[in-house]
Structures are given as C-alpha cells and as structure tokens.
Design an enzyme around this catalytic site. Structure first.
Site: not given
Length: 704
Positions: A560, A675
């Site tokens: 991320s 994610h």
C-alpha cells in the site's frame, strides 16, 4: 469510530533529481500515458494482459523447488488448530472468527466465558462463510459485526464479495442464531451503519446519483427504520462532494449514556464532529484534528493530533457529554505523552469504568488504565512483560473485564485477561506455541542518522553468531505514512520461512508513522515526504556499516503506502537493494487521485492541482522515475483485482512501463482478496510463498 475520466500526463518539469536533460523524444513520450487502458480494472483487454503476466511469473516462482515447501509451511501455520482464538466480547459470551483448512473462508462462533478459559473450548457455529458462499454463489469475505448496545442481541453482519472495501450488511439475531427474516439488509456499497435502537439505524452509503464524494465514500447520513426501503430513509445530515466522507457511529457507556456521533471527514486527518440530539446534528467545538473515540461515565473520550486548549497533541482527553451537547466546558487531560512516547492509534478501548490504552516508549509497549477521579483522571500501568508489543484485543462496556495480547519478534503471543477496576496483574489465559526455532536469535534496536540528522530507530532480528561481514541475507520492511506505527510482532511465517534458514529481519520505524506521535507523522507529510525515503535508505547504509548485510543480500518489501515506499526506494537508490517486493502499491503519483479511493489521501501526499505539490509528486513518482537502461533490481510486483482502495492499476502500469523499457520484473495479480489479500487462508499462504520464493532466489541462491 466503528471504525474517471482519463487525463493526459503533462510534460515533466523541475526534475532536480535527473542526471541529464531529457531529449525531445523523451519529453514527448511523457506527454501521454500509453497504459491508461490498464486502469480499466475489470476490462477484458486489461484482464487478458494480467492473465499473460501471471502465467509468466507463476512459471518461474511456482516451479522453483522451494515454492511448495514454503507454501506448505505457510499454510500449516496459518491454519494451525492450536493458534489462539482471539476473543470478541458480546454480552456474557465470547465470540471468535476462525479460519482453518476445513473452513478457509471462516466461521463465526461463540462459547461461554468460562468455557473459553479452558484449554479446548467447545464452540457453537453461528455463521459458516464457506457454506454461505456456496449457497449464494459468491465469494464472501468476513468484514466484521456491529451490535446494538447494550444487550448485543441484534447485530449487523458485514460481508464483502471477494474482499473489496464495499460491503453488504445483514441483520442477525444472536439469540435465535440466524439471519433475521425481513430484517435490515443493506446492499453492496462503501457504507457505515450503527444502531440508534432496535428498530432504527443511522446509515451513510451510496443512496444514488450524487451521494458519493470524489473519493468514492458516502457523504449523506440518513435514518432508516425497520421495514423501510432505502428510498424512504430520512436524511439527517449532508456533507459535501469534496469531503473525504461522512461516517456515523453510536457510542454507549455502561451507565446507559448514548452519543450519536457524525464525523464529517473533510480530509484524511481533519474532520468536524457532530452530535445528534434526536432532532438535529450539532457541530461540537473541537479542533479538526481531534477525534472522539469512546464514552465512559458520561464523558466523551478524545485523541488529539493537535493542541486543544491545555491538552497537547498526541494526548488523550475527555469532555462531559452534556457539555459537548451544550457547546460548553473545557477538555481535561487524561494522558499526555512525554518525548519519544506515543499513544498507539487504534489501540485505545473503554470498559464500564475506565479507558485502557497501549502506550509506546521508544517503540516498546506497555498498557495503562485511566479511571475518572473527581474532575480528573487517575492512572496506573498494567504489569506486563518488558519490551513487547501490546494489542488491546477486547473489552466490554457492561463490565471492566478485558483482554490484551503481548508478543515480540521471538516471543509467541500471550493472551492475557485483566480487570480495569482491579490492581491485580493481567493473567495469562492462552499461549501460542512457537512456530519456528528461535534458538540463537537476538533482537537489537539501533538508530541511524537520516539526511537531516534525526536519529531513526530500527530493530534487527538475527542469529547471534552471524558473521558481521555483510553476508547475511536480510529482509527489511517499513510503512512510513498515515501515522501508522510499526511495532515488534511475532510472525511465525517469517520466522519459519526466513529466520530458520539463516536470514535476518529488519523493521524500520521511519517518519510518516506514529511511533513518536503526531510530529513524527507530520515531519514526512506532503512535500516533506523525501525525509521518509531518506530515513529508509540511511537505515540500509547503517546496516552495511555495521556489517549486518550488504546491498546484494538486502531485500525490501512493503504494501500500500509501503508499496509506494518500495517503488521510490527502487528508483531512487537501486544500488542499495538486491531484491524488492512491491505489494498492492501506489506508483503513479500524478494520477493517484483519479484511481480508486486515491482522492481521499490528498492530505497525506498532496495534490497535482497545487503546483508545488505536483512538482514534488512528479519528482518522486516511481512510474515516472523509471528510465530506459536503468540498472534496477528485478522487482516482484503483486496486487489484487478486487482491491477497490488503492486499485491494481498502479502495479499494472508500472510493470507495463518496465516491459516497454526492457527492464526485468515479475508481476502477479490475484483475482480475489481485496486490498488485504484476505479472501481465505490459502490465498494468504500462496502470496507468502510466492514472495518468499522470490526473495530466496535473489538473496539465498546458494540454497537452491
């Protein structure tokens, strides 16, 4: 808080980091982005490209003789029956969400508090996510539960298809043990909902055209009554399309006080807080970097990221609920951190009579209990093992009973119970078994001077007898953003797959995180961000100077925002790394605001609409920093198709640009998992095994 159109890239300007002026052809090539088509997340052409890339990468990694061993070891650890079933306290029962090889997507189950304390509790399954997925033909991923307090009979079960941030909510009855027929059911959306009472929800979600912000989050809050269709919900509050989002929550204490809170997040770090009195939502007079996080004895509990009257930044504070509703009163300090101390964000809990918080001293954890005393607060520290991380696992507003967990790099997790109203030391309830042989391993904390002279701490885990000649294969990771702290933790998979095989591990506490409070984060925000990247690079140089490892033996990884960190480090300092894994990353920093939820992070990264910030983003953007003929380590880039937060677009485009330039790389995109890559335990084990195979090939070739 419980808890687009394609634009052409402009010509690069003011790139002070370039070694030489760009040719006319190079400048012309930068005025267009040939890989916009890869931003079509689910488009046929893009997915065909992904399929071809996956086949090439998997042929290399899965055919390595080490892959199967790594996968089997990772899966065995992730699905081990003797790991700790972490508790969730609802009413007088203990709940747990559990995954194993029989239930790879998981089951939600319960037992009594007395039974939970035994070595082998008897569990009752309430929801089998695997069976539900099979029955409904969807890949459901468990995302949590929100229950009506007090009583905790009616709950909203939160499920995501494939792991996306967008979820669906369904009402569940804990007593009957089933979904409520004709109960509340909110279809898929990025949404927040909480209980006003048994027949009323407060909800922010996609209500239709024009109800989502530029970041893709809801900004309209409505009251939904039992039996009402969504179209009949009554609007309560409306933010603006330029906000990050508006999120409701309900805070209840053990005395029956109730605060209906609406948080209008103007940016990622600034917000307005409103309280609903049953008729109107009124803004309360607190700074925009102060957030309400709980309610105890009629006092709202806040965490500060900027000064608030006499309350300093990074502190915990309180304000009587009645004063907050009336717009009067002054805040009271609960805890103010000293230098090199920090309240761990997201690690503050309330019980019936107390606030409990994890506090870090130089990245070493302890837990403190704060109790109302007259107009102020008294405090005490819980008696815990030294130099370990502390995670507050569960608490209950109906009592002062709570659970916490402690762990360290070589110390398996201990689950401990305690009573916030008692002076008794926490008692160990469960102990996780060791997942790897830690014999001979040592943990050292060092500091490295950064480019501005600031000392940056980091931890090293290695064998005590390792020769300090730079020969040790080493993995290093960091995050460096959004005030997220990286603290010592026990990773059975890293230990088994890497440390047992002679490797070392480094955790870097670079700026941008919250290890030393808001100022540590603020030091690397927006155009100051280069300091974060300097911190990381200088820790690598410090490792070399100490003889712990060398560039050819040092691998780095992060996800991320940490994936952006890896992309920057690879392009700015390719000579420092032997291997780089870039996970679910941001990499195109000139278009990140147009991709997935990117617009929500402008307060962290800056915006291309601001000339100074655009110039900085252009300078550090990994996608734009790649050069033909560059001598980069061959990276392993992985992402997931279902990621609707950062999105797979960044990783795809970065890999495509590397291919265009004839640069070596590996790319893999998993089709599920969101994610977090958390669709099921097999996916997690596969991702771990692929990554560790890559690192072993690069850093331990002699063991092939």
């Amino acid at each position: 808080m419980k808890t687009g159109p394609a634009l052409q890239h402009l010509v690069a300007i003011a790139l002070g980091a370039l070694a030489a002026p760009q040719s006319a052809a190079q400048i012309a090539s930068m005025t267009e982005d040939p890989y916009i088509w890869l931003e079509d997340k689910d488009g046929k052409r893009a997915l065909a490209w992904v399929e071809a890339e996956n086949a090439r990468t998997l042929a290399r990694l899965e055919n390595d003789p080490r892959y199967r061993t790594f996968y089997d070891e990772a899966l065995a650890i992730a699905s081990a029956e003797d790991r700790i079933a972490m508790p969730q306290m609802l009413g007088d029962r203990i709940f747990n969400f559990w995954r194993d090889q029989k239930h790879p997507q998981g089951i939600w189950r319960w037992t009594s508090a007395k039974e939970y304390a035994t070595a082998t509790p008897r569990w009752q399954t309430l929801i089998d996510v695997d069976a539900l997925s099979q029955a409904e033909g969807k890949k459901w991923v468990w995302k949590g539960v929100v229950c009506l307090e007090p009583g905790e009979r009616r709950c909203l079960i939160t499920l995501s298809e494939g792991g996306e941030d967008a979820t669906s909510l369904r009402e569940f009855d804990l007593v009957d043990g089933r979904f409520v027929k004709d109960g509340f059911a909110l279809p898929t959306s990025k949404q927040n909902a909480d209980w006003i009472d048994e027949n009323t929800l407060i909800v922010s979600r996609d209500w239709g055209t024009g109800s989502l912000t530029k970041s893709g989050y809801p900004f309209v809050v409505k009251i939904l009554k039992r039996g009402q269709p969504l179209s009949e919900a009554r609007e309560l509050y409306r933010g603006t399309k330029d906000d990050l989002g508006v999120f409701p929550s309900v805070m209840v204490d053990g005395d029956g006080n109730r605060a209906v809170v609406i948080t209008r997040a103007k940016t990622f770090f600034t917000s307005e807080t409103l309280l609903w009195d049953g008729k109107t939502a009124k803004k309360i007079a607190i700074p925009e970097k102060v957030e309400a996080i709980g309610l105890v004895k009629g006092r709202l509990i806040f965490r500060t990221s900027e000064p608030w009257g006499a309350v300093p930044e990074g502190a915990l504070a309180s304000l009587p609920l009645k004063d907050a509703m009336a717009g009067t009163g002054t805040p009271t300090v609960i805890f103010a951190p000293a230098e090199r101390q920090a309240v761990d964000r997201g690690n503050v809990r309330v019980t019936r009579n107390a606030v409990v918080a994890a506090i870090y001293d130089n990245v070493r954890g302890r837990a403190m209990v704060f109790t109302p005393s007259g107009d102020g607060w008294s405090s005490r520290s819980l008696k815990l093992p030294d130099n370990l991380s502390v995670d507050l696992v569960a608490s209950d507003i109906a009592s002062d009973e709570a659970y916490l967990a402690v762990s360290g790099f070589t110390t398996p997790t201990l689950l401990m119970s305690f009573n916030a109203a008692s002076d008794a030391a926490p008692a160990t309830v469960k102990s996780a078994p060791a997942r790897f042989d830690a014999t001979g391993l040592v943990v050292k904390q060092h500091e490295a001077p950064s480019s501005d002279g600031t000392k940056i701490p980091y931890f090293v885990v290695r064998r005590a007898d390792t020769p300090l000649n730079g020969s040790t294969p080493t993995l290093m990771t960091a995050y460096g953003g959004f005030a997220v702290s990286n603290t010592p933790y026990y990773s059975g998979i890293t230990g088994k797959l890497w440390l047992e095989r002679g490797g070392a591990f480094v955790l870097a506490n670079i700026r941008g995180g919250g290890e030393f409070g808001p100022s540590w984060h603020e030091a690397g925000r927006k155009t100051r961000r280069q300091l974060i990247y300097d911190d990381f690079a200088n820790i690598a140089r410090d490792l070399f100077a100490r003889g712990i490892t060398s560039a050819s033996r040092l691998g780095i990884y992060g996800g991320s925002n940490g994936g952006l960190l890896m992309g920057v480090e690879m392009t700015q300092h390719p000579e420092l790394w032997g291997a780089v894994t870039i996970q679910v990353p941001l990499l195109d920093m000139l278009r990140y605001e147009e991709i997935a939820a990117g617009a929500s992070w402008v307060d962290e990264y800056g915006s291309v609409s601001v000339p100074e910030e655009r110039a900085f983003l252009e300078r550090i953007s990994p996608y734009h920093a790649l050069r033909r003929g560059g001598r980069y380590p061959e990276p392993y880039i992985w992402t997931t198709t279902k990621d609707d937060r950062v999105g797979p677009q960044h990783a795809r485009k970065f890999a495509a640009r590397m291919r265009e330039y004839g640069l070596p790389y590996l790319f893999y995109e998993d089709t599920a998992g969101g994610h977090s890559g958390d669709a099921d335990i097999a996916q997690g084990a596969r991702l771990q095994a692929l990554q560790m195979t890559y690192f072993a090939r690069k850093l331990m070739p002699e063991q092939e």
